[in-house]
Design a protein around this motif. Structure first.
Motif, PDB file in Angstrom:
ATOM      1  N   ARG A  54      37.232  35.628  39.305  1.00 20.58           N
ATOM      2  CA  ARG A  54      37.749  36.311  38.105  1.00 20.58           C
ATOM      3  C   ARG A  54      36.954  35.830  36.878  1.00 20.58           C
ATOM      4  O   ARG A  54      35.751  35.655  36.985  1.00 20.58           O
ATOM      5  CB  ARG A  54      39.265  36.116  38.023  1.00 20.58           C
ATOM      6  CG  ARG A  54      39.960  36.835  39.186  1.00 20.58           C
ATOM      7  CD  ARG A  54      41.456  36.904  39.033  1.00 20.58           C
ATOM      8  NE  ARG A  54      42.070  37.438  40.233  1.00 20.58           N
ATOM      9  CZ  ARG A  54      42.335  38.738  40.452  1.00 20.58           C
ATOM     10  NH1 ARG A  54      42.054  39.634  39.538  1.00 20.58           N
ATOM     11  NH2 ARG A  54      42.895  39.140  41.581  1.00 20.58           N
ATOM     12  N   ALA A  99      36.270  33.057  35.087  1.00 19.01           N
ATOM     13  CA  ALA A  99      35.360  31.911  35.131  1.00 19.01           C
ATOM     14  C   ALA A  99      34.289  32.110  36.198  1.00 19.01           C
ATOM     15  O   ALA A  99      33.096  31.916  35.945  1.00 19.01           O
ATOM     16  CB  ALA A  99      36.157  30.632  35.398  1.00 19.01           C
ATOM     17  N   ASP A 119      36.169  35.096  47.007  1.00 18.92           N
ATOM     18  CA  ASP A 119      37.558  35.161  46.535  1.00 18.92           C
ATOM     19  C   ASP A 119      38.446  35.637  47.678  1.00 18.92           C
ATOM     20  O   ASP A 119      38.066  36.507  48.459  1.00 18.92           O
ATOM     21  CB  ASP A 119      37.692  36.114  45.336  1.00 18.92           C
ATOM     22  CG  ASP A 119      38.903  35.758  44.481  1.00 18.92           C
ATOM     23  OD1 ASP A 119      38.726  35.350  43.332  1.00 18.92           O
ATOM     24  OD2 ASP A 119      40.054  35.879  44.990  1.00 18.92           O
ATOM     25  N   SER A 136      49.011  37.195  34.884  1.00 22.44           N
ATOM     26  CA  SER A 136      48.350  36.792  33.649  1.00 22.44           C
ATOM     27  C   SER A 136      48.564  37.824  32.557  1.00 22.44           C
ATOM     28  O   SER A 136      48.628  39.016  32.837  1.00 22.44           O
ATOM     29  CB  SER A 136      46.839  36.662  33.899  1.00 22.44           C
ATOM     30  OG  SER A 136      46.149  36.480  32.683  1.00 22.44           O
ATOM     31  N   GLY A 137      48.664  37.348  31.318  1.00 20.22           N
ATOM     32  CA  GLY A 137      48.465  38.237  30.182  1.00 20.22           C
ATOM     33  C   GLY A 137      46.971  38.461  30.079  1.00 20.22           C
ATOM     34  O   GLY A 137      46.208  37.961  30.908  1.00 20.22           O
ATOM     35  N   TYR A 167      45.098  39.016  26.673  1.00 17.89           N
ATOM     36  CA  TYR A 167      44.614  39.153  25.292  1.00 17.89           C
ATOM     37  C   TYR A 167      43.278  38.430  25.176  1.00 17.89           C
ATOM     38  O   TYR A 167      43.180  37.238  25.479  1.00 17.89           O
ATOM     39  CB  TYR A 167      45.623  38.535  24.325  1.00 17.89           C
ATOM     40  CG  TYR A 167      45.294  38.781  22.880  1.00 17.89           C
ATOM     41  CD1 TYR A 167      45.582  40.001  22.285  1.00 17.89           C
ATOM     42  CD2 TYR A 167      44.696  37.796  22.104  1.00 17.89           C
ATOM     43  CE1 TYR A 167      45.272  40.235  20.946  1.00 17.89           C
ATOM     44  CE2 TYR A 167      44.386  38.015  20.778  1.00 17.89           C
ATOM     45  CZ  TYR A 167      44.676  39.238  20.206  1.00 17.89           C
ATOM     46  OH  TYR A 167      44.371  39.467  18.882  1.00 17.89           O
ATOM     47  N   ARG A 222      43.933  43.066  33.829  1.00 20.12           N
ATOM     48  CA  ARG A 222      43.043  42.263  34.664  1.00 20.12           C
ATOM     49  C   ARG A 222      42.432  43.080  35.791  1.00 20.12           C
ATOM     50  O   ARG A 222      41.323  42.790  36.240  1.00 20.12           O
ATOM     51  CB  ARG A 222      43.792  41.030  35.200  1.00 20.12           C
ATOM     52  CG  ARG A 222      44.234  40.042  34.125  1.00 20.12           C
ATOM     53  CD  ARG A 222      43.074  39.380  33.410  1.00 20.12           C
ATOM     54  NE  ARG A 222      42.283  38.553  34.294  1.00 20.12           N
ATOM     55  CZ  ARG A 222      42.445  37.233  34.436  1.00 20.12           C
ATOM     56  NH1 ARG A 222      43.361  36.610  33.731  1.00 20.12           N
ATOM     57  NH2 ARG A 222      41.686  36.540  35.253  1.00 20.12           N
ATOM     58  N   VAL A 241      38.861  30.014  50.943  1.00 19.71           N
ATOM     59  CA  VAL A 241      38.167  28.736  51.148  1.00 19.71           C
ATOM     60  C   VAL A 241      39.206  27.655  51.461  1.00 19.71           C
ATOM     61  O   VAL A 241      40.191  27.511  50.741  1.00 19.71           O
ATOM     62  CB  VAL A 241      37.339  28.366  49.894  1.00 19.71           C
ATOM     63  CG1 VAL A 241      36.815  26.936  49.974  1.00 19.71           C
ATOM     64  CG2 VAL A 241      36.200  29.350  49.717  1.00 19.71           C
ATOM     65  N   ASP A 283      40.554  27.696  34.567  1.00 10.63           N
ATOM     66  CA  ASP A 283      41.853  27.039  34.749  1.00 10.63           C
ATOM     67  C   ASP A 283      41.802  25.897  35.752  1.00 10.63           C
ATOM     68  O   ASP A 283      42.639  24.989  35.702  1.00 10.63           O
ATOM     69  CB  ASP A 283      42.883  28.059  35.268  1.00 10.63           C
ATOM     70  CG  ASP A 283      43.504  28.890  34.163  1.00 10.63           C
ATOM     71  OD1 ASP A 283      43.040  28.790  33.015  1.00 10.63           O
ATOM     72  OD2 ASP A 283      44.447  29.650  34.467  1.00 10.63           O
ATOM     73  N   GLY A 340      43.166  31.159  27.614  1.00  8.72           N
ATOM     74  CA  GLY A 340      42.662  30.899  28.971  1.00  8.72           C
ATOM     75  C   GLY A 340      41.414  31.677  29.342  1.00  8.72           C
ATOM     76  O   GLY A 340      40.462  31.109  29.892  1.00  8.72           O
ATOM     77  N   MET A 341      41.407  32.970  29.055  1.00  5.15           N
ATOM     78  CA  MET A 341      40.254  33.775  29.463  1.00  5.15           C
ATOM     79  C   MET A 341      39.030  33.431  28.601  1.00  5.15           C
ATOM     80  O   MET A 341      37.917  33.295  29.120  1.00  5.15           O
ATOM     81  CB  MET A 341      40.599  35.263  29.344  1.00  5.15           C
ATOM     82  CG  MET A 341      41.690  35.681  30.307  1.00  5.15           C
ATOM     83  SD  MET A 341      42.284  37.368  30.007  1.00  5.15           S
ATOM     84  CE  MET A 341      40.916  38.347  30.604  1.00  5.15           C
TER      85      MET A 341
END
Ligand SMILES: Cc1cc2nc3c(=O)[nH]c(=O)nc-3n(C[C@H](O)[C@H](O)[C@H](O)COP(=O)(O)OP(=O)(O)OC[C@H]3O[C@@H](n4cnc5c(N)ncnc54)[C@H](O)[C@@H]3O)c2cc1C
Length: 405
Positions: free
Chosen positions: A10, A12, A31, A41-42, A44, A100, A124, A285, A297-298
């Motif tokens: 995602r 990162a 992934d 997740s939000g 913004y 997202r 993983v 994160d 966070g994003m």
């Protein structure tokens, strides 16, 4: 042998894969999810994130994700209403709030176009070692097939419960409580045209945020103290609606319709993890997690991706460990004040009297407000804002009369 294997695709992970692949490195991005897909997740995106994506040549793509640009915001701080626009970051004065499913899939496709090898639906669950260094990952497909990806560097971009961090034995460098829980749903028929944030402190302790997003919908999130979760969880829907009804936002929801079930997090831990070791690193994160109240966070995940990509680009020799250490030190230098600020806000307390007075003074000072909103947007430093001389200039109105940018 890959140069870098990245676990988690995602913000990162896809961001890092894109930057490394563009530099000619052989990158695998793994992934367990399939894309496009949502995640809890939000979404913004502050101006700092918009500016970073613009720097990566992706500004036009962001504009085409189908969510409205957000030029302004309202912050209602215990009844003191602050409405304005943040100072721009590198000329970017708009924020966005892309779902997202749209944002992550878009970034992933940009990474693929840059040359990253992408494998979805693989979980993983192991690290490979060579001479006591991490030297790759082991994973399982949905069908149960076992696979291995050897690499010079393994990066965990796999979120706050990072498997890479656990397997590599990353220690917590700074662990703080989980202060608040947060639940959100999407609504239609709500036309705000801006992000609206409401904090009710002592005696109430609620936070709500509503932001226009894709498909004409608005995401509406409510947070309350973590210790109240047990009491409220029998009727989360009731608690969510009661919190909204008690705010001015409640009136705006009359005539709007909630589209889906509530989603959210009981725990929003606040931590900084050790993020570099022999043959491995953590971004996003996985390495640094904080309460979503400041919606950093994003933006932080994209920033970390760039910091690590830059450090790797400067590395020579076969081991990339010095690059991961350089990255970790650079990232840690950036966290301090905003991490503390986020943890303080997440406690959902009333602002102290001097902050309330400052907010009242700022109400009709667009320049001061632009700086204040700039703290979260990434255009104004928090320590500079709360410097006594700066605060005094707001209190006596001289900042405004000086025409400060
Ligand atoms: C309620 C809430 C609201 C939020 N609101 C905002 C906001 O408005 N703005 C903002 O900027 N941030 C917000 N955040 C924070 C934001 O969601 C995160 O900071 C951001 O998603 C971090 O990106 P990431 O790439 O590091 O990790 P993630 O987005 O968590 O991605 C990790 C990926 O790793 C994959 N993965 C995990 N383990 C494995 C494994 N073992 N094998 C393979 N793959 C694996 C997962 O499938 C996932 O796709 C919010 C968070 C919450 C909980």
């Amino acid at each position: 042998m890959f140069d870098v294997v990245i676990v988690g695709a995602r913000c990162a992970g896809a961001g890092l894969a894109l930057l490394l692949a563009r530099r000619g490195m052989r990158v695998a991005l793994l992934d367990r999810d399939e894309f496009p897909s949502d995640t809890l997740s939000g979404h913004y995106l502050h101006q700092s994130a918009v500016a970073r994506l613009a720097g990566w040549g992706l500004r036009a793509g962001l504009d085409q994700l189908g969510c409205p640009a957000l030029p302004s915001m309202l912050l209602d701080l215990d009844g003191v209403e602050l409405a304005g626009s943040a100072l721009p970051v590198n000329g970017e004065h708009l924020a966005y709030c892309p779902r997202r499913y749209a944002f992550d899939a878009w970034l992933l496709e940009e990474a693929r176009a840059a040359g990253a090898e992408i494998h979805t639906g693989v979980r993983v669950d192991g690290l490979l070692y060579e001479d006591e260094r991490v030297a790759g990952v082991a994973a399982r497909s949905r069908a149960g097939t076992r696979m291995e990806w050897p690499a010079r560097l393994v990066v965990g971009a796999d979120g706050m419960q990072s498997t890479v961090a656990r397997l590599a034995g990353a220690r917590m460098a700074d662990l703080r409580p989980s202060y608040a829980c947060a639940y959100y749903a999407y609504w239609e028929g709500l036309d705000l045209g801006r992000a609206e944030l409401y904090l009710r402190g002592d005696g109430v302790r609620r936070f709500a945020v509503a932001v226009p997003t894709n498909d004409g919908a608005t995401t509406v999130c409510v947070a309350w103290p973590a210790e109240e979760h047990e009491r409220l969880r029998g009727d989360l829907d009731g608690a969510y609606h009661a919190a909204l009804r008690a705010l001015p936002l409640g009136d705006k929801l009359d005539g709007a319709r909630r589209l889906d079930r509530l989603q959210g997090c009981i725990k929003n831990p606040n931590f900084v993890r050790q993020s570099a070791g022999p043959g491995w690193a953590l971004v996003g994160d996985a390495g640094y997690h904080k309460d979503p109240i400041t919606a950093q966070g994003m933006a932080d995940a994209l920033r970390d991706a760039e910091l690590l990509a830059d450090a790797i680009a400067l590395a020579d020799g076969s081991a990339l460990d010095p690059a991961s250490s350089t990255y970790e030190a650079a990232r840690n230098r950036m966290l301090g004040p905003l991490f503390d600020y986020t943890c303080a806000l997440a406690q959902l307390r009333s602002p102290p009297p001097e902050m309330r007075a400052l907010a009242q003074a700022m109400q009709h000072q667009p320049q001061a407000l632009a700086r204040f909103f700039g703290i979260m947007a990434g255009s104004f430093e928090l320590p500079a804002f709360f410097d006594p001389a700066h605060v005094a200039a707001i209190m006596d109105g001289s900042l405004e009369t000086a025409g400060a940018p």
